[in-house]
Design a protein around this motif. Structure first.
Motif, PDB file in Angstrom:
ATOM      1  N   GLY A 182       0.816  -1.211   0.000  1.00 38.90           N
ATOM      2  CA  GLY A 182       0.000   0.000   0.000  1.00 38.90           C
ATOM      3  C   GLY A 182       0.850   1.261   0.000  1.00 38.90           C
ATOM      4  O   GLY A 182       1.971   1.287   0.532  1.00 38.90           O
ATOM      5  N   ALA A 183       0.308   2.317  -0.604  1.00 39.87           N
ATOM      6  CA  ALA A 183       1.050   3.567  -0.725  1.00 39.87           C
ATOM      7  C   ALA A 183       1.352   4.181   0.638  1.00 39.87           C
ATOM      8  O   ALA A 183       2.401   4.806   0.828  1.00 39.87           O
ATOM      9  N   VAL A 184       0.457   4.029   1.599  1.00 33.56           N
ATOM     10  CA  VAL A 184       0.661   4.640   2.909  1.00 33.56           C
ATOM     11  C   VAL A 184       1.854   4.013   3.616  1.00 33.56           C
ATOM     12  O   VAL A 184       2.771   4.712   4.082  1.00 33.56           O
ATOM     13  N   ASN A 185       1.872   2.697   3.715  1.00 35.64           N
ATOM     14  CA  ASN A 185       2.986   2.033   4.391  1.00 35.64           C
ATOM     15  C   ASN A 185       4.280   2.168   3.608  1.00 35.64           C
ATOM     16  O   ASN A 185       5.369   2.277   4.198  1.00 35.64           O
ATOM     17  N   THR A 186       4.214   2.163   2.283  1.00 42.13           N
ATOM     18  CA  THR A 186       5.410   2.352   1.472  1.00 42.13           C
ATOM     19  C   THR A 186       6.026   3.724   1.727  1.00 42.13           C
ATOM     20  O   THR A 186       7.256   3.864   1.859  1.00 42.13           O
ATOM     21  N   ARG A 189       7.722   3.726   5.200  1.00 44.47           N
ATOM     22  CA  ARG A 189       8.999   3.003   5.201  1.00 44.47           C
ATOM     23  C   ARG A 189      10.075   3.810   4.488  1.00 44.47           C
ATOM     24  O   ARG A 189      11.211   3.901   4.964  1.00 44.47           O
ATOM     25  N   ASP A 190       9.738   4.382   3.344  1.00 48.17           N
ATOM     26  CA  ASP A 190      10.715   5.162   2.585  1.00 48.17           C
ATOM     27  C   ASP A 190      11.106   6.441   3.316  1.00 48.17           C
ATOM     28  O   ASP A 190      12.220   6.961   3.127  1.00 48.17           O
ATOM     29  N   ALA A 191      10.189   6.979   4.138  1.00 52.33           N
ATOM     30  CA  ALA A 191      10.486   8.209   4.876  1.00 52.33           C
ATOM     31  C   ALA A 191      11.276   7.949   6.151  1.00 52.33           C
ATOM     32  O   ALA A 191      11.614   8.895   6.877  1.00 52.33           O
ATOM     33  N   GLY A 192      11.573   6.699   6.434  1.00 59.70           N
ATOM     34  CA  GLY A 192      12.375   6.371   7.608  1.00 59.70           C
ATOM     35  C   GLY A 192      11.552   6.097   8.854  1.00 59.70           C
ATOM     36  O   GLY A 192      12.092   6.175   9.972  1.00 59.70           O
ATOM     37  N   PHE A 193      10.280   5.775   8.689  1.00 62.42           N
ATOM     38  CA  PHE A 193       9.422   5.454   9.836  1.00 62.42           C
ATOM     39  C   PHE A 193       8.811   4.068   9.666  1.00 62.42           C
ATOM     40  O   PHE A 193       7.585   3.914   9.629  1.00 62.42           O
ATOM     41  N   PRO A 194       9.642   3.026   9.561  1.00 63.09           N
ATOM     42  CA  PRO A 194       9.084   1.681   9.343  1.00 63.09           C
ATOM     43  C   PRO A 194       8.220   1.192  10.499  1.00 63.09           C
ATOM     44  O   PRO A 194       7.312   0.382  10.298  1.00 63.09           O
ATOM     45  N   ASP A 195       8.493   1.685  11.725  1.00 63.51           N
ATOM     46  CA  ASP A 195       7.697   1.247  12.869  1.00 63.51           C
ATOM     47  C   ASP A 195       6.267   1.797  12.815  1.00 63.51           C
ATOM     48  O   ASP A 195       5.387   1.293  13.525  1.00 63.51           O
ATOM     49  N   TRP A 196       6.053   2.843  12.013  1.00 66.49           N
ATOM     50  CA  TRP A 196       4.721   3.420  11.911  1.00 66.49           C
ATOM     51  C   TRP A 196       3.831   2.665  10.939  1.00 66.49           C
ATOM     52  O   TRP A 196       2.614   2.901  10.905  1.00 66.49           O
ATOM     53  N   ALA A 197       4.426   1.806  10.116  1.00 65.50           N
ATOM     54  CA  ALA A 197       3.627   1.023   9.180  1.00 65.50           C
ATOM     55  C   ALA A 197       2.738   0.061   9.962  1.00 65.50           C
ATOM     56  O   ALA A 197       3.207  -0.663  10.848  1.00 65.50           O
ATOM     57  N   ARG A 198       1.471   0.056   9.639  1.00 63.95           N
ATOM     58  CA  ARG A 198       0.508  -0.749  10.372  1.00 63.95           C
ATOM     59  C   ARG A 198      -0.337  -1.560   9.401  1.00 63.95           C
ATOM     60  O   ARG A 198      -0.470  -1.223   8.229  1.00 63.95           O
TER      61      ARG A 198
END
Length: 344
Positions: A182-186, A189-198
């Motif tokens: 999904g565009a939101v989680n991608t 992750r690309d912005a350096g916040f992989p822990d925020w991906a849900r």
């Protein structure tokens, strides 16, 4: 104006009256009455003619309404009454035979944890979307009301999401919120916040909030335009008088604009609450009521048990309960909000 032009004007008026009524201006006048004396038909004869014309026009109007009325009766009223009958049966939706079980379906509904979870979600989505959508839409309408040159462009941009069906918008959001691609989680992750991906649609603690956000995104366009139309109809004399008395912008809005928007608030709150009570498309597309039964609403619960679990009698009982909830909440909300309405 000369006498000749005045006579021509009177002639045109009389001719128009004759064409519309089919009667001359002196029809029914007593014999021997001079032609230059105006005569207005009166008495039982004239009243009978008016009544006859009204009755004929009424039958013509009923003839135009009858096809739509018949379709409405067959497609809405009759199935609704049949649903009330089926709510007292154990019909599975397929078999031609069923037994009457009294109020057993209603007793099961009131003791079902799954049903009360659906009620809770429906209240969150119904009341939450009504309050959030109206607050945001009013703010956007206030900004649009101040825009000069490009108001039409911005108004179109705000309204565009309302032209897309809820099913299509929910499908788009389903792909945007997909956990893997999904565009939101991608982006996170690309912005350096992989822990925020849900797992936005699979996490039971946030899934109802996600559906609420998507619902608000869908309902905002119509609400904004209704507020904007009412803002533009507020008498400028009242605003100018308040400013002359020394009121600032906040005071003008609180004491002048806000009371004049009471009718729009009633309409928008009612429409938003009904849309929230009957939300179905977003739940069907995004989660199918999952994970488990966590995100089920009353409308989806009725569909699931009636058509998915082949318990049409139980589903009909749940539909009657939903109908009563919508009616009671809508009437109560309207009665409360109409108390503060004023006439412009």
């Amino acid at each position: 104006m000369t006498d000749q032009s005045a006579l021509q004007g009177q002639t045109q008026v009389v001719g128009a009256a004759v064409r519309l009524s089919g009667e001359g201006p002196l029809d029914g006048a007593p014999e021997g009455a001079p032609d230059d004396v105006p005569f207005v038909p009166a008495g039982p004869a004239a009243e009978k003619r008016r009544t006859r014309r009204f009755r004929s026009a009424r039958w013509v109007m009923l003839g135009f309404i009858a096809p739509a009325l018949v379709i409405y009766l067959l497609m809405v009223i009759v199935p609704s009454l049949q649903s009330l009958q089926l709510s007292f049966t154990n019909w599975d939706g397929i078999s031609p035979d069923y037994d009457y079980v009294g109020v057993r379906n209603y007793e099961e509904i009131l003791t079902s944890g799954r049903f009360w979870n659906a009620v809770r979600n429906t209240l969150i989505l119904g009341l939450g979307s009504a309050v959030i959508v109206n607050a945001i839409s009013l703010g956007v309408a206030l900004m649009l009301d101040k825009v000069g040159r490009w108001q039409g462009l911005f108004r179109t941009a705000v309204y565009l999401p309302s032209l897309v069906s809820a099913f299509i918008l929910a499908t788009v959001w389903k792909y945007l919120l997909n956990y893997n691609f999904g565009a939101v989680n991608t982006f996170l992750r690309d912005a350096g916040f992989p822990d925020w991906a849900r797992d936005w649609l699979g996490d039971s603690s946030i899934v109802v909030g996600v559906i609420l956000f998507i619902t608000c995104f869908t309902l905002g366009g119509n609400t904004t335009l209704i507020y904007l139309a009412n803002l533009q109809s507020v008498p400028q004399e009242l605003i100018e008088a308040a400013r002359i008395d020394g009121a600032n912008s906040r005071q003008v809005f609180r004491h002048v604009t806000w009371p004049m928007l009471a009718g729009a608030v009633t309409v928008n709150m009612t429409l938003a609450m009904i849309a929230g009570w009957t939300i179905f498309d977003q739940v069907m597309v995004l989660t199918s009521g999952g994970p488990g039964f966590v995100s089920e609403t009353m409308a989806f619960f009725i569909y699931k048990v009636g058509f998915g679990e082949y318990r049409a009698g139980f589903g009909s009982a749940a539909a009657i309960v939903l109908f009563l909830v919508v009616i009671v909440s809508t009437v109560a909300a309207n009665a409360y909000m109409r108390k503060r309405e004023i006439q412009a």
